[in-house]
Design a protein around this motif. Structure first.
Motif, PDB file in Angstrom:
ATOM      1  N   ARG A  75      17.343   1.116  55.444  1.00  0.00           N
ATOM      2  CA  ARG A  75      18.693   1.138  55.995  1.00  0.00           C
ATOM      3  C   ARG A  75      19.271   2.548  55.894  1.00  0.00           C
ATOM      4  NH1 ARG A  75      22.369  -2.879  53.708  1.00  0.00           N
ATOM      5  NH2 ARG A  75      24.110  -1.421  53.764  1.00  0.00           N
ATOM      6  N   VAL A  76      20.080   2.879  56.867  1.00  0.00           N
ATOM      7  CA  VAL A  76      20.860   4.110  56.880  1.00  0.00           C
ATOM      8  C   VAL A  76      22.312   3.689  57.082  1.00  0.00           C
ATOM      9  CG1 VAL A  76      21.305   6.316  57.990  1.00  0.00           C
ATOM     10  CG2 VAL A  76      18.960   5.470  57.806  1.00  0.00           C
ATOM     11  N   GLY A 121      18.473  -4.164  63.089  1.00  0.00           N
ATOM     12  CA  GLY A 121      19.804  -4.734  63.195  1.00  0.00           C
ATOM     13  C   GLY A 121      20.861  -3.725  62.801  1.00  0.00           C
ATOM     14  N   THR A 122      22.103  -4.124  62.988  1.00  0.00           N
ATOM     15  CA  THR A 122      23.216  -3.240  62.637  1.00  0.00           C
ATOM     16  C   THR A 122      24.345  -4.050  62.019  1.00  0.00           C
ATOM     17  OG1 THR A 122      24.698  -1.524  63.471  1.00  0.00           O
ATOM     18  CG2 THR A 122      24.347  -3.421  64.882  1.00  0.00           C
ATOM     19  N   ILE A 123      25.114  -3.402  61.146  1.00  0.00           N
ATOM     20  CA  ILE A 123      26.303  -3.993  60.545  1.00  0.00           C
ATOM     21  C   ILE A 123      27.441  -2.994  60.706  1.00  0.00           C
ATOM     22  CG2 ILE A 123      27.370  -4.878  58.436  1.00  0.00           C
ATOM     23  CD1 ILE A 123      24.552  -5.435  57.379  1.00  0.00           C
ATOM     24  N   LEU A 124      28.533  -3.453  61.268  1.00  0.00           N
ATOM     25  CA  LEU A 124      29.708  -2.612  61.455  1.00  0.00           C
ATOM     26  C   LEU A 124      30.916  -3.342  60.880  1.00  0.00           C
ATOM     27  CD1 LEU A 124      29.132  -1.665  65.216  1.00  0.00           C
ATOM     28  CD2 LEU A 124      28.486  -0.307  63.220  1.00  0.00           C
ATOM     29  N   ASN A 125      31.749  -2.642  60.130  1.00  0.00           N
ATOM     30  CA  ASN A 125      32.987  -3.264  59.653  1.00  0.00           C
ATOM     31  C   ASN A 125      34.081  -2.219  59.544  1.00  0.00           C
ATOM     32  OD1 ASN A 125      33.049  -2.171  56.800  1.00  0.00           O
ATOM     33  ND2 ASN A 125      31.110  -3.291  56.722  1.00  0.00           N
ATOM     34  N   LEU A 133      22.561   0.798  59.981  1.00  0.00           N
ATOM     35  CA  LEU A 133      21.402   0.455  60.809  1.00  0.00           C
ATOM     36  C   LEU A 133      20.281   0.069  59.856  1.00  0.00           C
ATOM     37  CD1 LEU A 133      20.071   0.366  63.651  1.00  0.00           C
ATOM     38  CD2 LEU A 133      19.330   2.732  63.237  1.00  0.00           C
ATOM     39  N   PHE A 134      19.677  -1.120  60.073  1.00  0.00           N
ATOM     40  CA  PHE A 134      18.673  -1.582  59.119  1.00  0.00           C
ATOM     41  C   PHE A 134      17.428  -2.110  59.834  1.00  0.00           C
ATOM     42  CE2 PHE A 134      21.231  -5.374  59.980  1.00  0.00           C
ATOM     43  CZ  PHE A 134      20.266  -6.356  60.175  1.00  0.00           C
TER      44      PHE A 134
END
Length: 511
Positions: free
Chosen positions: A431-432, A383-387, A421-422
């Protein structure tokens, strides 16, 4: 409301007692010309140290820094000078006793009540939380500070404040109270779409250095005067009135998109003002009859070295000529007498600029937007996290204004972003992340400090072998990014901090 509604009430009380103490001592010998001769110091006391290699990661370090310098063993040097010349009394104890001792006791009581309400509004599930907290704080600040009893002109451009061996504990008190309301509201306007809104008052108290009482003068001053600081236990905290609204769409069980807006109106900013005044009836040895007589005798010269020499040779009252063991005057490299010229009652008063913090009546508004997305790639565990956060304020520092005039500006405001990115599946988590912050004003008035844009890469991994037993490792700043700060212009660098990767690892066990 429908029968599905529910109401609950929470209430409580907290009491916090903070005790803070800062104390220091100071030893000064006024031997800026040195003591003894080079033969008194063994060669092995000094060590040649290369410098550019200590700044790996800083651009230009190899070309712009001196290649080497000599450092010395400070503790060994002090012991040697004390044993040979008695710089600390000759007893081997060079620890300074506390001459300034500041203590703060901060007591805060905070009762609160909160109502939690869940109900249906227009057929949609809704939550409303409303509450208020009362915050009352008392500050007792006692300061033990040395008592100045005179002044001494000890070198051509250097004057010292002379202190008594006695000190006084001076008490100071302050207090403030605030009502802090908060309201949070959310409603699921569509399936998996939620709107949120909140309003609150929050406070941030002043730092302890500003709350400390007591007047402290700088030990050294110049021919035109000196400086000092005085705390203010009556400072009230920053008060922020906050509005937040956001929308969230949960388009999959572990995926969502959100956008929000925030606005904060901040008051009670803490500024510093300087007041020019005399203190403790201290007198300036370079502003009196002896000084003017020396000037007249020397043809109106402004050379303070010649004037000092004349006073030390021709006056006896308030004059201490430095002499060697044979009783002969000790001369400096110019052939001038050395020693101390003490301030006398007929000399003019020393002008001190005393800096004191105070709550200004200025207010500032900051606002911005927050955007975020979290997306899981099906059932793969990836998965990914963007903020991204945008911040703007209405009180900015203007570099083009007069550098001698202070400005009111908000510190710490900048845009920021994170990209992650996890992987999370079957007990394995990794995670990176790339974390970035734009350039921002970090304070400083009237000379601003800007911290330049900075980004770093972090990574972590963990594996749960069995329930409660996890092996983990992490790396901070993998690419070794450095940091840099400057004043009004990027060429006026105030700090350049090399960056290095940091690694940690271990085992966690919970039961």
């Amino acid at each position: 409301m429908t029968a599905a509604s529910s109401i609950s009430i929470d209430f409580g009380f907290s009491y916090v007692n903070n005790q803070v103490r800062s104390a220091y001592g100071f030893v000064q010998n006024d031997t800026w010309g040195g003591v003894g001769t080079p033969a008194d110091l063994p060669d092995d006391l000094f060590e040649r140290v290369t410098l550019p290699d200590k700044f790996r990661g800083v651009n230009g370090a190899q070309d712009g820094i001196i290649p080497a310098y000599y450092r010395f063993d400070f503790e060994r040097m002090v012991d040697l000078l004390d044993s040979r010349f008695g710089i600390c009394g000759g007893d081997g104890n060079c620890l300074a006793s506390f001459e300034a001792d500041r203590r703060i006791t901060e007591k805060t009581i905070s009762p609160f009540i909160q109502v939690n309400n869940t109900f249906d509004l227009l057929g949609r599930r809704t939550h409303l939380i409303a509450g208020v907290r009362y915050d009352q704080t008392t500050v007792n600040s006692a300061s033990l500070t040395p008592i100045p009893v005179g002044t001494a002109w000890v070198a051509q451009g250097e004057f010292n404040v002379v202190y008594s061996t006695e000190s006084d504990f001076l008490p100071n008190k302050g207090s403030y109270d605030n009502w802090l309301p908060a309201v949070d509201f959310d409603i699921e306007v569509l399936d998996n779409v939620k709107l949120r809104a909140s309003y609150s008052h929050t406070i941030t108290r002043a730092d302890y250095n500003s709350l400390q009482g007591g007047l402290t003068l700088n030990r050294q001053f110049g021919i035109a005067g000196g400086g000092g600081l005085q705390g203010n236990p009556n400072l009230v905290p920053f008060l922020s009135k906050n509005i937040d609204v956001s929308a969230e769409w949960y388009y999959a069980p572990t995926s969502y998109v959100s956008a929000g807006y925030f606005r904060k109106n901040v008051s009670n900013f803490i500024n510093s003002q300087e007041v020019q005044r005399s203190a403790f009836d201290l007198r300036n040895p370079a502003n009196g009859p002896r000084f003017r007589a020396a000037q007249a005798a020397l043809g109106g010269t402004t050379d303070t070295g010649r004037i000092r020499d004349y006073i030390l040779r021709n006056f006896t009252q308030g004059v201490e000529v430095a002499r060697n063991a044979a009783g002969a005057p000790i001369l400096d490299v110019n052939g001038y007498y050395t020693g101390r010229i003490l301030g006398l009652p007929e000399d003019g008063l020393v002008d001190f600029r005393i800096g004191t913090p105070f709550n200004s009546d200025q207010t500032a508004t900051l606002n911005g937007f927050e955007f975020a997305i979290q997306h899981s790639f099906w059932e793969t565990g990836f998965g990914t996290i963007l903020n991204y956060t945008i911040v703007r304020g209405d009180a900015k520092f203007n570099n083009a204004l007069d550098p001698n005039v202070g400005q009111f500006a908000l510190a710490g405001l900048s845009d920021s972003a994170n990209a992650v990115l996890f992987y999370d599946k079957n007990g394995l988590q990794s995670r990176v992340a790339y974390n970035w912050r734009d350039k921002f004003y970090a304070g400083g008035n009237p000379n601003p400090l800007y911290v330049e844009a900075y980004g770093q890469v972090d990574a972590s991994i963990s594996y749960e072998f069995r329930k409660g037993l996890t092996l983990f490792a992490e790396a901070i700043n993998l690419t070794g990014e450095g940091r840099r700060g400057h004043r009004r212009n990027e060429n006026f660098v105030t700090f350049a901090q090399p960056g290095f990767a940091r690694y940690t690892g271990g085992v966690r066990f919970s039961f």
